[in-house]
Design a protein around this motif. Structure first.
Motif, short mmCIF file in Angstrom:
data_model
loop_
_atom_site.label_atom_id
_atom_site.label_comp_id
_atom_site.label_asym_id
_atom_site.label_seq_id
_atom_site.Cartn_x
_atom_site.Cartn_y
_atom_site.Cartn_z
N GLN A 1 60.20 25.16 21.59
CA GLN A 1 60.55 25.06 20.17
C GLN A 1 61.20 23.72 19.86
OE1 GLN A 1 62.85 28.44 18.80
NE2 GLN A 1 61.79 29.83 20.22
N LEU A 2 62.06 23.28 20.77
CA LEU A 2 62.80 22.03 20.56
C LEU A 2 61.86 20.82 20.56
CD1 LEU A 2 65.47 20.39 20.39
CD2 LEU A 2 65.55 20.48 22.90
N THR A 3 60.89 20.82 21.46
CA THR A 3 60.04 19.64 21.63
C THR A 3 58.71 19.72 20.89
OG1 THR A 3 59.01 20.52 23.64
CG2 THR A 3 61.06 19.26 23.90
N GLY A 4 58.27 20.93 20.55
CA GLY A 4 57.00 21.08 19.85
C GLY A 4 55.78 21.09 20.77
N TYR A 5 56.00 21.03 22.08
CA TYR A 5 54.88 21.07 23.02
C TYR A 5 54.59 22.51 23.43
CZ TYR A 5 55.21 16.00 23.70
OH TYR A 5 55.20 14.64 23.52
N SER A 6 53.40 22.71 23.95
CA SER A 6 53.06 24.02 24.53
C SER A 6 53.39 24.01 26.02
CB SER A 6 51.57 24.32 24.35
OG SER A 6 50.78 23.42 25.13
N ARG A 7 53.48 25.20 26.61
CA ARG A 7 53.79 25.28 28.03
C ARG A 7 52.72 24.58 28.88
NH1 ARG A 7 55.65 29.69 27.72
NH2 ARG A 7 57.86 29.46 28.23
N GLU A 8 51.48 24.74 28.47
CA GLU A 8 50.40 24.12 29.23
C GLU A 8 50.48 22.59 29.21
OE1 GLU A 8 50.04 26.44 26.95
OE2 GLU A 8 49.58 28.14 28.28
N GLU A 9 51.06 22.04 28.14
CA GLU A 9 51.15 20.58 28.01
C GLU A 9 52.26 19.98 28.85
OE1 GLU A 9 49.81 19.24 23.60
OE2 GLU A 9 51.44 20.73 23.63
N VAL A 10 53.23 20.79 29.28
CA VAL A 10 54.40 20.21 29.94
C VAL A 10 54.50 20.58 31.42
CG1 VAL A 10 55.69 20.14 27.78
CG2 VAL A 10 55.94 22.11 29.28
N ILE A 11 54.06 21.77 31.81
CA ILE A 11 54.19 22.17 33.20
C ILE A 11 53.38 21.21 34.08
CG2 ILE A 11 53.68 23.98 34.90
CD1 ILE A 11 56.08 24.57 33.12
N GLY A 12 54.01 20.74 35.14
CA GLY A 12 53.36 19.80 36.05
C GLY A 12 53.57 18.35 35.69
N ARG A 13 54.26 18.08 34.57
CA ARG A 13 54.51 16.70 34.15
C ARG A 13 55.97 16.34 34.32
NH1 ARG A 13 52.27 15.77 28.21
NH2 ARG A 13 52.73 13.60 28.80
N ASN A 14 56.24 15.06 34.56
CA ASN A 14 57.61 14.56 34.58
C ASN A 14 58.12 14.47 33.14
OD1 ASN A 14 59.64 12.18 34.39
ND2 ASN A 14 59.59 12.69 36.57
N LEU B 1 67.90 9.56 23.62
CA LEU B 1 67.02 9.71 22.46
C LEU B 1 65.63 10.11 22.96
CD1 LEU B 1 66.77 9.46 19.37
CD2 LEU B 1 66.00 7.10 19.72
N ASN B 2 65.18 11.32 22.61
CA ASN B 2 63.86 11.81 22.98
C ASN B 2 62.98 11.98 21.74
OD1 ASN B 2 64.94 13.92 25.75
ND2 ASN B 2 64.24 11.83 25.76
N TYR B 3 61.70 12.31 21.99
CA TYR B 3 60.74 12.45 20.89
C TYR B 3 59.96 13.76 21.04
CZ TYR B 3 61.80 7.62 19.80
OH TYR B 3 62.46 6.45 19.45
N ARG B 4 59.78 14.42 19.91
CA ARG B 4 58.97 15.64 19.90
C ARG B 4 57.48 15.30 19.94
NH1 ARG B 4 63.09 16.27 16.11
NH2 ARG B 4 64.60 17.91 16.63
N SER B 5 56.66 16.33 20.02
CA SER B 5 55.22 16.11 20.10
C SER B 5 54.67 15.44 18.85
CB SER B 5 54.50 17.44 20.33
OG SER B 5 54.72 18.33 19.23
N ASP B 6 55.33 15.65 17.70
CA ASP B 6 54.87 15.02 16.45
C ASP B 6 55.42 13.61 16.26
OD1 ASP B 6 57.52 15.47 15.83
OD2 ASP B 6 57.13 16.84 14.16
#
Length: 379
Positions: A43-56, A88-93
């Motif tokens: 919810q915080l980042t706007g990504y899906s689980r599939e988009e983030v698992i396995g990534r740094n 400072l981080n960035y969401r998917s949008d």
């Protein structure tokens, strides 16, 4: 402590329901990929689980992310140390958010770092408030400097003209044939002019201190002689009011002192003049004593105290003492006069000398001003 049920709680469900972002990273893999994120992270980042698992987690970084912060995080993780920082981080949008990052290493029974567990909080609103407050402070500082610059220029012109007026009044007052009533009026005018000149000088000093133009000397002087000279300056006024002036100097003080005696005199003159203004009877004591602690450069800390038996200061007015153009009470200002700049100038000068100034008072029982100032005893 009772044992948990054999089946145990569903920790994945519990962590998934937290209203905090939770991540788990594989510390054994050089790439440190994410192996778990809870729903709130998504919810915080706007990504899906599939988009983030396995990534740094570096995919959350962007153009505005400070490289120094990223480097610090990597260095601490490489040493399996905890991380506490804001980044400072960035969401998917592409929208930015400030992330309060807390990462802890998890070790196995053999002491190997196997996981990093992270908790993240969106602190964007707080950071925006902090930035607004910092911007407001910078703006206020610029305005204050501009105001002081204006006051300095204005009072410089006023001082030049007042010196001319006072010089002419002195010449006229030398005429012994002046009628008594005319002399009285001229002396009243000179007294008012002297007051205006003192206000102009005070304002110039304050403007100089605020704009960093006031410089300090470093010369050798005899401390006792300077303090005795300061009291002599006020002796006539004290005798006129029936106020006793006292001097107390600690026996362990070195009489050969290096610093700026002119600025010290200016501070103590202001403090004694202020004490004289509010003391109708009793005494005013100027004391100097060595404090046990020295500065990092080895200078001697000396506490100068001006203590009076005057009217004292109400507790609710103590926080106004060192504000420009402020006196403890309007009625006092009308009765005793003054520019309201003296104590502010003292604070600026003491700060310039690397010291601090503070006051103690009880209404009806007098006031003590303390100025702790470092001086060298070696040339």
């Amino acid at each position: 402590m009772s044992d948990l049920p054999a089946s145990g709680p569903d920790w994945t469900h519990i962590i998934g329901e937290l209203r905090s972002s939770v991540t788990i990273t594989d510390a054994a893999d050089p790439e440190q990929p994410l192996v778990f994120v809870n729903d709130y992270f998504l919810q915080l980042t706007g990504y899906s689980r599939e988009e983030v698992i396995g990534r740094n987690c570096r995919f959350l970084q962007g153009d505005g992310t400070r490289s120094e912060t990223v480097r610090e995080i990597r260095e601490r993780l490489s040493q399996c140390l905890p991380v506490r920082t804001e980044i400072l981080n960035y969401r998917s949008d592409g929208s930015p958010f400030w992330n309060e990052l807390n990462i802890d290493p998890i070790f196995d029974t053999e002491g190997r770092c196997v996981l990093f567990v992270g908790l993240q909080y969106d602190v964007t609103d707080r950071k925006l408030l902090e930035e607004e407050a910092a911007h407001a402070a910078r703006s206020a500082h610029r305005q204050s400097r501009a105001l002081m610059e204006f006051i300095g220029k204005l009072n410089h012109e006023m001082r030049n003209n007042m010196n001319g007026v006072l010089g002419l009044l002195d010449i006229v007052l030398m005429d012994e044939s002046l009628p008594d009533d005319v002399r009285e009026y001229l002396e009243l005018a000179k007294g008012s002019g002297d007051t205006l000149l003192n206000i102009a000088n005070d304002a110039l000093d304050l403007a100089g201190a605020a704009n960093g133009r006031m410089k300090l000397e470093r010369i050798e002087f005899n401390l006792r002689q300077v303090l005795e000279s300061i009291l002599k300056t006020h002796s006539a006024r004290a005798a006129e009011k029936g106020v006793e002036l006292k001097l107390a100097i600690g026996g362990d003080l070195s009489q050969r002192t290096y610093g700026d005696p002119h600025r010290l005199r200016q501070v103590l003159d202001n403090l004694i003049g202020n004490a004289m203004k509010f003391t109708e009877q009793g005494s005013i004591t100027l004391s100097a004593e060595s404090l046990p602690q020295r500065t990092e450069s080895g200078e001697q800390q000396i506490r100068f105290t001006v203590r009076d038996t005057g009217i004292g200061i109400p507790e609710e007015h103590m926080d106004k003492l060192f504000k420009a153009f402020s006196q403890t009470d309007v009625s006092h200002a009308r009765l005793y006069g003054g520019s309201g700049l003296g104590l502010k100038i003292c604070e600026e000068l003491v700060g310039l000398m690397g010291g601090r100034i503070f006051a103690e008072s009880r209404e009806g029982e007098g006031t003590a001003f303390h100025a702790d100032i470092p001086f060298s005893t070696e040339g």
